[in-house]
Scaffold this motif. Structure first.
Motif, PDB file in Angstrom:
ATOM      1  N   VAL A 203     -29.233  11.179 -12.174  1.00 17.73           N
ATOM      2  CA  VAL A 203     -27.979  11.230 -13.023  1.00 17.73           C
ATOM      3  C   VAL A 203     -27.181   9.822 -13.070  1.00 17.73           C
ATOM      4  CG1 VAL A 203     -25.603  12.503 -13.478  1.00 17.73           C
ATOM      5  CG2 VAL A 203     -27.652  13.945 -13.084  1.00 17.73           C
ATOM      6  N   ILE A 204     -26.909   9.373 -11.502  1.00 11.90           N
ATOM      7  CA  ILE A 204     -26.112   8.362 -11.653  1.00 11.90           C
ATOM      8  C   ILE A 204     -26.928   7.135 -12.047  1.00 11.90           C
ATOM      9  CG2 ILE A 204     -24.856   9.347  -9.666  1.00 11.90           C
ATOM     10  CD1 ILE A 204     -26.497   7.844  -7.630  1.00 11.90           C
ATOM     11  N   GLY A 205     -28.217   7.206 -11.706  1.00 13.24           N
ATOM     12  CA  GLY A 205     -29.120   5.906 -12.031  1.00 13.24           C
ATOM     13  C   GLY A 205     -28.935   5.771 -13.610  1.00 13.24           C
ATOM     14  N   ALA A 206     -29.108   7.098 -14.397  1.00 16.57           N
ATOM     15  CA  ALA A 206     -28.907   6.952 -15.809  1.00 16.57           C
ATOM     16  C   ALA A 206     -27.733   6.455 -16.367  1.00 16.57           C
ATOM     17  CB  ALA A 206     -29.455   8.494 -16.543  1.00 16.57           C
ATOM     18  N   SER A 207     -26.611   6.737 -15.631  1.00 15.59           N
ATOM     19  CA  SER A 207     -25.345   6.578 -15.875  1.00 15.59           C
ATOM     20  C   SER A 207     -25.044   5.209 -15.983  1.00 15.59           C
ATOM     21  CB  SER A 207     -24.339   7.420 -15.193  1.00 15.59           C
ATOM     22  OG  SER A 207     -24.399   8.991 -15.645  1.00 15.59           O
ATOM     23  N   THR A 208     -25.478   4.604 -14.925  1.00 14.50           N
ATOM     24  CA  THR A 208     -25.205   3.260 -14.484  1.00 14.50           C
ATOM     25  C   THR A 208     -26.250   2.208 -15.367  1.00 14.50           C
ATOM     26  OG1 THR A 208     -24.760   3.695 -12.208  1.00 14.50           O
ATOM     27  CG2 THR A 208     -25.529   1.366 -12.723  1.00 14.50           C
ATOM     28  N   THR A 209     -27.355   2.747 -15.793  1.00 13.58           N
ATOM     29  CA  THR A 209     -28.286   2.186 -16.770  1.00 13.58           C
ATOM     30  C   THR A 209     -27.567   1.875 -18.235  1.00 13.58           C
ATOM     31  OG1 THR A 209     -30.241   2.817 -15.609  1.00 13.58           O
ATOM     32  CG2 THR A 209     -30.553   2.123 -17.852  1.00 13.58           C
ATOM     33  N   VAL A 210     -26.974   2.946 -18.712  1.00 10.88           N
ATOM     34  CA  VAL A 210     -26.152   2.788 -19.809  1.00 10.88           C
ATOM     35  C   VAL A 210     -24.945   2.000 -19.620  1.00 10.88           C
ATOM     36  CG1 VAL A 210     -24.827   4.267 -21.465  1.00 10.88           C
ATOM     37  CG2 VAL A 210     -27.205   5.225 -20.492  1.00 10.88           C
ATOM     38  N   GLU A 211     -24.219   2.292 -18.624  1.00 12.06           N
ATOM     39  CA  GLU A 211     -22.892   1.293 -18.699  1.00 12.06           C
ATOM     40  C   GLU A 211     -23.427  -0.115 -18.494  1.00 12.06           C
ATOM     41  OE1 GLU A 211     -19.605   0.306 -15.369  1.00 12.06           O
ATOM     42  OE2 GLU A 211     -21.048   2.054 -14.924  1.00 12.06           O
ATOM     43  N   TYR A 212     -24.579  -0.440 -17.674  1.00 17.48           N
ATOM     44  CA  TYR A 212     -24.695  -1.771 -17.475  1.00 17.48           C
ATOM     45  C   TYR A 212     -25.410  -2.322 -18.796  1.00 17.48           C
ATOM     46  CZ  TYR A 212     -23.669  -2.244 -12.518  1.00 17.48           C
ATOM     47  OH  TYR A 212     -23.315  -2.455 -11.501  1.00 17.48           O
ATOM     48  N   THR A 213     -26.138  -1.615 -19.785  1.00 16.68           N
ATOM     49  CA  THR A 213     -26.671  -2.092 -20.663  1.00 16.68           C
ATOM     50  C   THR A 213     -25.691  -2.427 -21.671  1.00 16.68           C
ATOM     51  OG1 THR A 213     -28.716  -0.710 -20.220  1.00 16.68           O
ATOM     52  CG2 THR A 213     -28.485  -1.360 -22.652  1.00 16.68           C
ATOM     53  N   ILE A 214     -24.634  -1.389 -21.764  1.00 19.04           N
ATOM     54  CA  ILE A 214     -23.567  -1.756 -22.737  1.00 19.04           C
ATOM     55  C   ILE A 214     -23.029  -3.041 -22.580  1.00 19.04           C
ATOM     56  CG2 ILE A 214     -21.542  -0.954 -23.543  1.00 19.04           C
ATOM     57  CD1 ILE A 214     -22.773   2.045 -23.652  1.00 19.04           C
ATOM     58  N   LYS A 215     -22.515  -3.276 -21.176  1.00 16.20           N
ATOM     59  CA  LYS A 215     -21.672  -4.297 -20.733  1.00 16.20           C
ATOM     60  C   LYS A 215     -22.642  -5.534 -20.880  1.00 16.20           C
ATOM     61  CE  LYS A 215     -18.658  -2.730 -16.956  1.00 16.20           C
ATOM     62  NZ  LYS A 215     -18.387  -2.950 -15.802  1.00 16.20           N
ATOM     63  N   GLY A 216     -23.907  -5.469 -20.573  1.00 18.53           N
ATOM     64  CA  GLY A 216     -24.460  -6.777 -20.762  1.00 18.53           C
ATOM     65  C   GLY A 216     -24.710  -7.318 -22.181  1.00 18.53           C
ATOM     66  N   VAL A 217     -24.855  -6.430 -22.907  1.00 14.91           N
ATOM     67  CA  VAL A 217     -25.015  -6.497 -24.523  1.00 14.91           C
ATOM     68  C   VAL A 217     -23.741  -6.923 -25.123  1.00 14.91           C
ATOM     69  CG1 VAL A 217     -25.403  -5.649 -26.900  1.00 14.91           C
ATOM     70  CG2 VAL A 217     -27.056  -4.913 -24.975  1.00 14.91           C
ATOM     71  N   TYR A 218     -22.681  -6.242 -24.700  1.00 17.25           N
ATOM     72  CA  TYR A 218     -21.392  -6.778 -25.187  1.00 17.25           C
ATOM     73  C   TYR A 218     -20.929  -8.020 -24.711  1.00 17.25           C
ATOM     74  CZ  TYR A 218     -16.282  -6.476 -26.221  1.00 17.25           C
ATOM     75  OH  TYR A 218     -15.007  -6.727 -26.571  1.00 17.25           O
ATOM     76  N   ASP A 219     -20.957  -8.320 -23.428  1.00 17.84           N
ATOM     77  CA  ASP A 219     -20.592  -9.422 -23.038  1.00 17.84           C
ATOM     78  C   ASP A 219     -21.476 -10.685 -23.503  1.00 17.84           C
ATOM     79  OD1 ASP A 219     -18.150  -9.098 -21.494  1.00 17.84           O
ATOM     80  OD2 ASP A 219     -19.335  -8.269 -19.754  1.00 17.84           O
ATOM     81  N   THR A 220     -22.716 -10.607 -23.806  1.00 18.09           N
ATOM     82  CA  THR A 220     -23.259 -11.586 -24.083  1.00 18.09           C
ATOM     83  C   THR A 220     -23.040 -11.861 -25.726  1.00 18.09           C
ATOM     84  OG1 THR A 220     -25.502 -11.071 -23.066  1.00 18.09           O
ATOM     85  CG2 THR A 220     -26.041 -12.280 -24.950  1.00 18.09           C
ATOM     86  N   LEU A 221     -22.891 -10.963 -26.662  1.00 14.34           N
ATOM     87  CA  LEU A 221     -22.562 -11.087 -27.950  1.00 14.34           C
ATOM     88  C   LEU A 221     -20.987 -11.335 -28.283  1.00 14.34           C
ATOM     89  CD1 LEU A 221     -24.962  -8.225 -29.514  1.00 14.34           C
ATOM     90  CD2 LEU A 221     -25.195 -10.802 -29.268  1.00 14.34           C
ATOM     91  N   ILE A 222     -20.073 -10.583 -27.609  1.00 12.58           N
ATOM     92  CA  ILE A 222     -18.759 -10.772 -27.936  1.00 12.58           C
ATOM     93  C   ILE A 222     -17.898 -11.482 -26.757  1.00 12.58           C
ATOM     94  CG2 ILE A 222     -16.564  -9.296 -28.422  1.00 12.58           C
ATOM     95  CD1 ILE A 222     -18.960  -9.108 -30.453  1.00 12.58           C
ATOM     96  N   GLY A 223     -18.175 -10.852 -25.396  1.00 12.70           N
ATOM     97  CA  GLY A 223     -17.340 -11.562 -24.427  1.00 12.70           C
ATOM     98  C   GLY A 223     -17.595 -13.167 -24.454  1.00 12.70           C
ATOM     99  N   ARG A 224     -18.415 -13.517 -24.568  1.00 10.88           N
ATOM    100  CA  ARG A 224     -18.988 -14.921 -24.625  1.00 10.88           C
ATOM    101  C   ARG A 224     -18.073 -15.633 -25.640  1.00 10.88           C
ATOM    102  NH1 ARG A 224     -24.922 -16.519 -22.692  1.00 10.88           N
ATOM    103  NH2 ARG A 224     -25.017 -15.117 -20.902  1.00 10.88           N
ATOM    104  N   LEU A 225     -18.165 -15.212 -26.757  1.00 13.94           N
ATOM    105  CA  LEU A 225     -17.085 -15.742 -27.716  1.00 13.94           C
ATOM    106  C   LEU A 225     -15.565 -15.966 -27.446  1.00 13.94           C
ATOM    107  CD1 LEU A 225     -18.583 -13.979 -31.091  1.00 13.94           C
ATOM    108  CD2 LEU A 225     -18.996 -16.572 -30.061  1.00 13.94           C
TER     109      LEU A 225
END
Length: 346
Positions: free
Chosen positions: A109-131
């Motif tokens: 449960v905690i592994g799946a939750s963290t995977t979702v969280e880190y995936t969203i953060k990684g994608v968001y910061d790569t596409l939006i956060g860096r701008l």
């Protein structure tokens, strides 16, 4: 008469030698034991590693934010490290111990939750956060600085409490009441307000639901770990309780989680040796931080290693330490600050 006396003397010497040999061959047996109701399975020292990795990873992130923007943190590599470590745990415990379904469910449960969280953060910061971060230094806005402080507070909290008990609404209120609405770097300010508000709202709601589910599904965990030790000091470290004593043996209650690591280290430095921890006398895991290539002691084989992704040349070694050698290991690293990362209590 002389022959009879000599035979008697010879027999007496043989008997004494036999008794001495027997005394030498048989190790001194402990007189104190952890009560049956307080014993825990040895597999839990392995199963707690994935849980604690989700403390180590946010701690690495909190350190990273002190000098760097979140946009370059290796979220995806940390996901890989979590599941790789869990694979090692499964391999080490399968067939060796009874299957602990409750703990495996919690890890998934905690592994799946963290995977979702880190995936969203990684994608968001790569596409939006860096701008929004483009050409700006780390912590350029009040929103960034608030996020950095909250991440450190969060790490300090989850070392002793489950993450879902953290008050995410408090930082959210500060974000909208204590940070100015306008100022330099307006694009970064408002992008951070959106990102942080979304993150903290989702975590507050998910944490509330997970807390209710955990309360209804799982028994309330005990707050102490019973330990049989020798040569405990008269002035016990903070949080350690004396439950019983027979000669130089002590039945102690140590705090769990991070408190166990702190208390066990303090006891070891005062000459205390460990005989039994939560009913276990064989293996306990200890993670050690240091430069790559440093060999561990012979009595503590390496379970697996992980590079510290934000600290080149540094790694985490997870050692399998006999309970009776825990004091020796802790004192081996006593003069190297920060080397002992965690003792994985059962």
């Amino acid at each position: 008469m002389k022959r009879l006396a000599s035979h008697f003397l010879f027999a007496a010497m043989v008997a004494l030698a036999t008794m001495a040999t027997a005394a030498t061959a048989l190790p001194e047996q402990p007189t104190l034991h952890v009560p049956p109701q307080d014993r825990r399975g040895e597999e839990q020292t392995y199963l707690t590693f994935p849980e604690w990795f989700l403390v180590f990873s946010p701690a690495e992130y909190a350190d990273w934010l002190q000098q760097h923007p979140p946009t370059h943190f290796p979220f995806f590599a940390h996901i890989g490290q979590f599941w790789s470590a869990y694979g090692h745990v499964i391999a080490a415990t399968r067939g060796r111990y009874p299957f602990n379904g409750e703990y495996h469910t919690m890890i998934c449960v905690i592994g799946a939750s963290t995977t979702v969280e880190y995936t969203i953060k990684g994608v968001y910061d790569t596409l939006i956060g860096r701008l929004s971060q483009f050409s700006l230094p780390a912590n350029a806005t009040p929103e960034d600085r608030l996020a950095t402080r909250v991440e450190r507070d969060y790490v300090d909290f989850i070392r002793v409490e489950p993450w879902y008990k953290f008050d995410f609404m408090g930082p959210l209120r500060k974000l909208w009441s204590d940070t100015p609405w306008w100022g330099p770097h307006a694009l970064r300010k408002w992008e951070r307000r959106y990102a942080l508000s979304s993150e903290w709202l989702v975590k507050a709601a998910y944490g509330w639901m997970l807390g209710k589910a955990a309360h209804e599904t799982y028994a309330i965990p005990k707050e102490n770990t019973p330990v049989v030790a020798r040569n405990a000091p008269a002035d016990l470290p903070a949080g350690v309780q004396l439950l019983a004593q027979q000669g130089d043996e002590y039945l102690l209650a140590l705090p769990r989680y991070q408190g166990f690591s702190d208390a066990a280290t303090a006891l070891a430095r005062r000459g205390t040796t460990f005989e039994e921890i939560a009913g276990n006398r064989d293996t306990i895991l200890v993670s050690v931080l240091g430069a790559r290539g440093i060999a561990p002691p012979d009595y503590a084989p390496v379970f697996f290693t992980q590079p510290l992704l934000t600290k080149p040349g540094q790694q985490r070694e997870v050692l399998q330490v006999p309970v009776g050698k825990l004091e020796t290991l802790l004192n081996r690293y006593a003069n190297v600050p920060g080397t002992i990362e965690h003792i994985f209590d059962y």
